[in-house]
Motif scaffolding. Structure first.
Motif, mmCIF file in Angstrom:
data_model
loop_
_atom_site.group_PDB
_atom_site.id
_atom_site.type_symbol
_atom_site.label_atom_id
_atom_site.label_comp_id
_atom_site.label_asym_id
_atom_site.label_seq_id
_atom_site.Cartn_x
_atom_site.Cartn_y
_atom_site.Cartn_z
ATOM 1 N N ILE A 66 -5.200 12.055 19.438
ATOM 2 C CA ILE A 66 -5.255 13.255 18.612
ATOM 3 C C ILE A 66 -5.244 12.837 17.149
ATOM 4 O O ILE A 66 -4.264 12.283 16.645
ATOM 5 N N ASN A 67 -6.349 13.094 16.458
ATOM 6 C CA ASN A 67 -6.436 12.823 15.033
ATOM 7 C C ASN A 67 -5.844 14.011 14.283
ATOM 8 O O ASN A 67 -6.458 15.073 14.191
ATOM 9 N N ASP A 68 -4.649 13.805 13.733
ATOM 10 C CA ASP A 68 -3.964 14.888 13.029
ATOM 11 C C ASP A 68 -4.330 14.876 11.547
ATOM 12 O O ASP A 68 -3.461 14.914 10.680
ATOM 13 N N CYS A 69 -5.648 14.792 11.293
ATOM 14 C CA CYS A 69 -6.189 14.809 9.925
ATOM 15 C C CYS A 69 -5.725 13.608 9.104
ATOM 16 O O CYS A 69 -5.218 13.754 7.976
ATOM 17 N N SER A 85 4.626 17.137 16.625
ATOM 18 C CA SER A 85 4.885 18.041 17.756
ATOM 19 C C SER A 85 3.601 18.698 18.248
ATOM 20 O O SER A 85 3.302 18.695 19.450
ATOM 21 N N GLU A 86 2.846 19.279 17.313
ATOM 22 C CA GLU A 86 1.623 19.967 17.716
ATOM 23 C C GLU A 86 0.551 18.992 18.192
ATOM 24 O O GLU A 86 -0.256 19.330 19.058
ATOM 25 N N ALA A 87 0.539 17.776 17.647
ATOM 26 C CA ALA A 87 -0.401 16.766 18.131
ATOM 27 C C ALA A 87 -0.106 16.428 19.595
ATOM 28 O O ALA A 87 -1.013 16.336 20.428
ATOM 29 N N ILE A 130 -0.954 17.406 25.580
ATOM 30 C CA ILE A 130 -0.455 17.970 26.841
ATOM 31 C C ILE A 130 -1.445 19.007 27.384
ATOM 32 O O ILE A 130 -1.752 19.015 28.586
ATOM 33 N N ASN A 131 -1.947 19.857 26.517
ATOM 34 C CA ASN A 131 -2.883 20.907 26.948
ATOM 35 C C ASN A 131 -4.177 20.327 27.493
ATOM 36 O O ASN A 131 -4.813 20.929 28.365
ATOM 37 N N ARG A 132 -4.577 19.157 26.993
ATOM 38 C CA ARG A 132 -5.841 18.546 27.427
ATOM 39 C C ARG A 132 -5.659 17.615 28.626
ATOM 40 O O ARG A 132 -6.619 17.306 29.328
ATOM 41 N N ALA A 133 -4.441 17.195 28.888
ATOM 42 C CA ALA A 133 -4.191 16.189 29.921
ATOM 43 C C ALA A 133 -4.552 16.685 31.313
ATOM 44 O O ALA A 133 -4.300 17.835 31.667
ATOM 45 N N HIS A 161 8.673 21.577 19.813
ATOM 46 C CA HIS A 161 8.879 22.616 18.809
ATOM 47 C C HIS A 161 8.145 22.232 17.526
ATOM 48 O O HIS A 161 8.343 21.154 16.982
ATOM 49 N N GLU A 162 7.320 23.124 17.041
ATOM 50 C CA GLU A 162 6.498 22.832 15.867
ATOM 51 C C GLU A 162 7.316 22.962 14.588
ATOM 52 O O GLU A 162 8.223 23.781 14.479
ATOM 53 N N GLY A 163 6.968 22.122 13.596
ATOM 54 C CA GLY A 163 7.509 22.278 12.259
ATOM 55 C C GLY A 163 8.901 21.722 12.038
ATOM 56 O O GLY A 163 9.565 22.090 11.070
#
Length: 344
Positions: free
Chosen positions: A39-42, A76-78, A83-86, A179-181
């Motif tokens: 996951i490239n988080d920019c 977290s979001e990365a 997880i969503n793609r796995a 948990h995000e953020g």
């Protein structure tokens, strides 16, 4: 055939990503199917160029999947994106500045093949700063139930709250997103993940190298008010979550474990005279720690929390020696609290 999804968030790790990816490629996968979700988080450095230079010229059996975030969303979001793609049966998280010894995956899979119903396998790790393995007193695999694993975790013995270096059933992981953020996302995540983990196998093999020499902790980053506010915000979120859903069978150990985070946040707030919304929320959290433990009949623990978070006794944390040796106070408090609970 077992399928493992390796989830690898990437953000500005150009110094380390080459070694990390090559360590994944060099594994012996023992005939299993593997997908590596990057996951490239920019990233704003050369990290993704290095990723492409490796995976675009790779012709092995690993399925590499590269996902680009539109904006930076944090670790977290990365991980949640991964997880969503796995599509694997099991998930293995790796941080992109760390790496795997050559036989890491095979060590996990050999144990899994003999214990196909296990929920989680936790490996040993090597810490580059301390120049030693985490587990020093273990020579064989250890089967632990849910209670035993949590007790090891809350007593800082042989296991950590880290998401990495644990092979976990995907159907359990998908129930518990990060948990995000916040920072300390691993501690909050594993706290709730363990509510669905029945049996864990801990193995003595070093299956992960943790590059903690370049620490990103708040104590070693720029002393920026925004960093301190994020630290305080994260502690507030995490501690309120665990107080809302306490482990009653390990109440004292659990409360002391997370109380560590609170006293550090309180010290930062006092030391740098931070006055903001989080300062007020931290005061409420401090009060809640005391009142919740008192209402649960843990009077000694409530008194301990009160003394260490309210002046003048809280001022002892101004001394570095006290901060460095706080674990002795915590260990003593745990022994006393557990002893007193026998008479309740």
């Amino acid at each position: 055939m077992v399928k493992v999804s390796i989830i690898l968030p990437v953000y500005n790790v150009e110094e380390y990503i080459d070694r990390c990816l090559k360590s994944i490629i060099q594994q012996d996968y023992c005939g299993i199917h593997v997908e590596c979700i990057i996951i490239n988080d920019c990233s704003t450095d050369n990290s993704i160029r290095i990723v492409h230079s490796i995976i675009d010229n790779y012709y092995g059996e690993i399925d590499f999947i590269l996902i680009d975030h539109i904006k930076n969303r944090g670790l977290s979001e990365a991980r949640n994106t991964g997880i969503n793609r796995a599509t694997g049966d099991y998930i293995l998280f790796i941080d992109s500045d760390d790496w795997l010894p050559d036989d890491s995956i095979s060590a996990f899979i050999k144990v899994l093949s003999k214990n196909p119903d296990v929920d989680m396998i936790s490996g040993n790790s090597y810490r580059t700063r301390e120049k030693r393995a985490l587990i020093l007193d273990m020579s064989d695999i250890e089967f632990v139930n849910n209670y035993q694993f949590r007790k090891l975790l809350f007593n800082y013995h042989n296991v950590t709250c880290s998401a990495w270096n644990k092979l976990i059933r995907k159907d359990i992981v998908v129930k518990h997103k990060f948990h995000e953020g916040i920072i300390f996302e691993d501690a909050l995540w594993i706290y709730f993940l363990l509510k669905d983990i029945s049996e864990t196998i801990i193995i003595p093999n070093i299956t992960y190298v943790y590059e903690n020499e370049h620490s990103s902790s708040i104590a070693n980053t720029s002393r920026n008010i925004d960093n301190f506010r994020l630290h305080m915000h994260s502690v507030i979120i995490m501690c309120n979550e665990i107080l809302n859903s306490p482990y009653m069978d390990l109440y004292t150990g659990c409360q002391l474990y997370f109380f560590n985070y609170l006293i550090i946040a309180v010290r930062l707030q006092h030391e740098y005279k931070i006055e903001c919304v989080e300062s007020y929320q931290l005061k409420l959290l401090r009060k809640r720690f005391v009142l919740d433990t008192f209402k649960n009949g843990r009077w000694f623990l409530a008194t301990y929390f009160f003394l260490l978070t309210y002046p003048p006794t809280s001022l002892i944390f101004n001394f570095k020696w006290i901060r460095r040796h706080y674990y002795l106070m915590e260990k003593t408090a745990l022994l006393i609290a557990n002893y007193l609970e026998r008479f309740q």
